[in-house]
Design an enzyme around this catalytic site. Structure first.
Site, PDB file in Angstrom:
ATOM      1  N   THR A  35       0.825  -1.210   0.000  1.00 46.95           N
ATOM      2  CA  THR A  35       0.000   0.000   0.000  1.00 46.95           C
ATOM      3  C   THR A  35       0.857   1.257   0.000  1.00 46.95           C
ATOM      4  OG1 THR A  35      -1.810  -1.142   1.064  1.00 46.95           O
ATOM      5  CG2 THR A  35      -1.760   1.223   1.352  1.00 46.95           C
ATOM      6  N   TYR A  52      -8.134   1.131  -3.806  1.00 48.78           N
ATOM      7  CA  TYR A  52      -6.844   1.411  -4.421  1.00 48.78           C
ATOM      8  C   TYR A  52      -6.220   0.097  -4.848  1.00 48.78           C
ATOM      9  CZ  TYR A  52      -4.647  -0.454  -0.243  1.00 48.78           C
ATOM     10  OH  TYR A  52      -4.258  -1.292   0.754  1.00 48.78           O
ATOM     11  N   SER A  85       1.397  -7.398  -0.580  1.00 53.88           N
ATOM     12  CA  SER A  85       2.139  -8.417   0.179  1.00 53.88           C
ATOM     13  C   SER A  85       1.314  -9.656   0.453  1.00 53.88           C
ATOM     14  CB  SER A  85       2.716  -7.828   1.460  1.00 53.88           C
ATOM     15  OG  SER A  85       1.728  -7.634   2.430  1.00 53.88           O
ATOM     16  N   GLN A  86       0.020  -9.643   0.077  1.00 51.82           N
ATOM     17  CA  GLN A  86      -0.744 -10.890   0.120  1.00 51.82           C
ATOM     18  C   GLN A  86      -0.208 -11.873  -0.919  1.00 51.82           C
ATOM     19  OE1 GLN A  86      -1.755  -7.803  -0.571  1.00 51.82           O
ATOM     20  NE2 GLN A  86      -3.653  -7.724  -1.750  1.00 51.82           N
ATOM     21  N   THR A 111       1.643  -4.279   4.267  1.00 56.81           N
ATOM     22  CA  THR A 111       1.528  -4.569   5.697  1.00 56.81           C
ATOM     23  C   THR A 111       0.951  -5.959   5.991  1.00 56.81           C
ATOM     24  OG1 THR A 111      -0.635  -3.496   5.780  1.00 56.81           O
ATOM     25  CG2 THR A 111       1.283  -2.135   6.314  1.00 56.81           C
ATOM     26  N   ASP A 112       0.248  -6.557   5.012  1.00 60.67           N
ATOM     27  CA  ASP A 112      -0.444  -7.829   5.297  1.00 60.67           C
ATOM     28  C   ASP A 112       0.509  -8.911   5.797  1.00 60.67           C
ATOM     29  OD1 ASP A 112      -2.695  -6.568   4.430  1.00 60.67           O
ATOM     30  OD2 ASP A 112      -3.011  -7.807   2.645  1.00 60.67           O
ATOM     31  N   LYS A 124       0.501  -7.701  12.504  1.00 69.17           N
ATOM     32  CA  LYS A 124      -0.577  -6.782  12.114  1.00 69.17           C
ATOM     33  C   LYS A 124      -1.825  -7.183  12.884  1.00 69.17           C
ATOM     34  CE  LYS A 124      -2.894  -4.929   8.029  1.00 69.17           C
ATOM     35  NZ  LYS A 124      -2.939  -4.846   6.563  1.00 69.17           N
ATOM     36  N   GLU A 166      -1.463 -29.964  28.319  1.00 64.65           N
ATOM     37  CA  GLU A 166      -2.640 -30.810  28.110  1.00 64.65           C
ATOM     38  C   GLU A 166      -2.391 -31.835  27.013  1.00 64.65           C
ATOM     39  OE1 GLU A 166      -6.630 -28.799  28.311  1.00 64.65           O
ATOM     40  OE2 GLU A 166      -5.379 -27.008  28.212  1.00 64.65           O
TER      41      GLU A 166
HETATM   42  N1  ASP Z   1      -2.767  -5.518   0.956  1.00 65.86           N
HETATM   43  C1  ASP Z   1      -1.747  -4.531   1.171  1.00 65.86           C
HETATM   44  C2  ASP Z   1      -0.408  -5.240   1.166  1.00 65.86           C
HETATM   45  O1  ASP Z   1      -0.121  -5.954   2.077  1.00 65.86           O
HETATM   46  C3  ASP Z   1      -1.993  -3.834   2.462  1.00 65.86           C
HETATM   47  C4  ASP Z   1      -0.931  -2.844   2.886  1.00 65.86           C
HETATM   48  O2  ASP Z   1       0.140  -2.755   2.362  1.00 65.86           O
HETATM   49  O3  ASP Z   1      -1.228  -2.089   3.851  1.00 65.86           O
HETATM   50  O4  ASP Z   1       0.329  -5.077   0.253  1.00 65.86           O
END
Ligand code: ASP
Length: 355
Positions: A40, A53, A86-87, A119-120, A192, A312
């Site tokens: 992002t 976006y 980053s997914q 961020t993912d 995250k 356990e």
């Molecule tokens: N889907 C985006 C990514 O991980 C989200 C982000 O960057 O905040 O590339």
């Protein structure tokens, strides 16, 4: 004689001043390479006020040009390593990144590296690099929750802060770190926690190791889980296959038994309930997978705490290892890397208690 002595003193003073100046120059002009991977922070949308976006659109040069103040902190250059959300991060790109960073430091091309990243999966990449980069020099990951085209976008500020953190000598020897939203996190602990909130990154067990404000970073503590022995990935093009299965009330055992039939599967991380627990049918399927040579690692779907051995669950009898306080996705990273060196479950368990 007196004259010679005073001339010598002048020469010495000039010499030491120039050495000091040189030191200062080095101090204020570290060479920092920004490796861009997309996310992002490089995202672009049609409207400044709408959420929609596409991640990974803005090239690295434009990212740098948008924040001219980064050049105050050193000699900055950029390289585009990937351009993905980053997914879509994957083992091949992780290996490419780790190899590039190791090469940069080996060839003495930079004093620090900043990685821009979505961020993912930023936490996983940070931990992967933490385990594979063989240098004490700062490696700082950064991203953004709002695309570069958004009103009140956070990427420019985050990038400026990340470069400042990378340039600060105090950031050396801390392993890979993540600088986001005026905080610095240890790669091992950060995750995250919110889908869309700006303040998404947390270390749910220990908190941030440092705080950023007004162009300065203050550190408060440092992780002891930063072993000097790293995993050597220089000759690797892939990693052993490890998958994750999620635990929940009344889960069917097929979730595990079907996964276990994936060709070449070497490890299974189980994101268990509570202290890594499972219901009986899933337990039987996990035991079966373990008996068939798949390394089963118990982790937790809970967001904090650690998995303790033999509470356990009779781990020794079942041949299971536990993830300690790593979340499932980071346990997968450590298990994949461990499996590049050994299939011995005692040694793998030791890694989970050391790394
Ligand atoms: N889907 C985006 C990514 O991980 C989200 C982000 O960057 O905040 O590339």
């Amino acid at each position: 004689m007196k004259k010679i002595m005073s001339m010598l003193t002048v020469v010495l003073v000039v010499f030491s001043t120039s050495v000091q100046a040189q030191k200062n120059t080095n101090k204020i002009a570290p060479r920092i390479i920004i490796l861009a991977t997309g996310g992002t922070i490089a995202g672009s949308g049609e409207s400044a006020t709408k959420a929609a976006y596409t991640a990974g659109k803005v090239p690295v040069d434009d990212l740098l040009n948008a924040v001219p103040d980064i050049h105050k902190y050193g000699k900055i250059s950029g390289e585009q390593v990937a351009q993905i959300g980053s997914q879509d991060m994957n083992v091949v790109t992780w290996l490419k990144l780790a190899k590039r960073i190791n090469q940069i430091f080996k060839d003495n091309l930079a004093d620090a590296v900043v990685v821009t990243h979505g961020t993912d999966t930023q936490g996983e990449t940070a931990y992967f690099l933490d385990l594979t980069v063989m240098s004490d020099k700062p490696v700082v990951l950064v991203g953004a929750m709002r695309p570069s085209t958004a009103m009140s976008q956070d990427g420019n500020r985050n990038l400026l802060d990340a470069v400042m953190v990378a340039a600060d000598p105090k950031s050396q020897g801390k392993g890979v770190i993540v600088a986001m939203d005026e905080k610095v996190f240890d790669a091992r602990d950060v995750t995250k926690t919110s889908t869309t909130n700006l303040e998404t990154f947390r270390s749910t067990n220990f908190g941030p190791i440092g705080l950023i404000y007004d162009g300065k970073v203050s550190y408060y503590y440092q992780s002891l889980r930063n072993p000097s022995k790293k995993f050597d990935v220089s000759k690797l093009n892939e990693l052993p296959k490890v998958e994750i299965v999620y635990g929940y009330a009344d889960a069917s055992p097929e979730t595990v038994s079907n996964l276990s039939t994936i060709p070449g599967l070497k490890g299974l991380v189980y994101a268990g309930m509570g202290n890594g627990n499972f219901g009986e049918p899933v337990g039987k399927a996990l035991a079966n997978a373990s008996k068939n040579g798949i390394v089963v690692c118990r982790s937790a779907r809970a967001s904090a705490g650690r998995i303790t051995l033999e509470n356990e669950v009779n781990d020794a009898e079942l041949g299971f290892v536990v993830a300690d306080d790593l979340n499932p996705q980071k346990a997968r990273v450590l298990l994949m890397l461990s499996l590049t060196e050994t299939a011995d479950r005692t040694k793998i368990q030791q890694n989970f208690f050391e790394y």
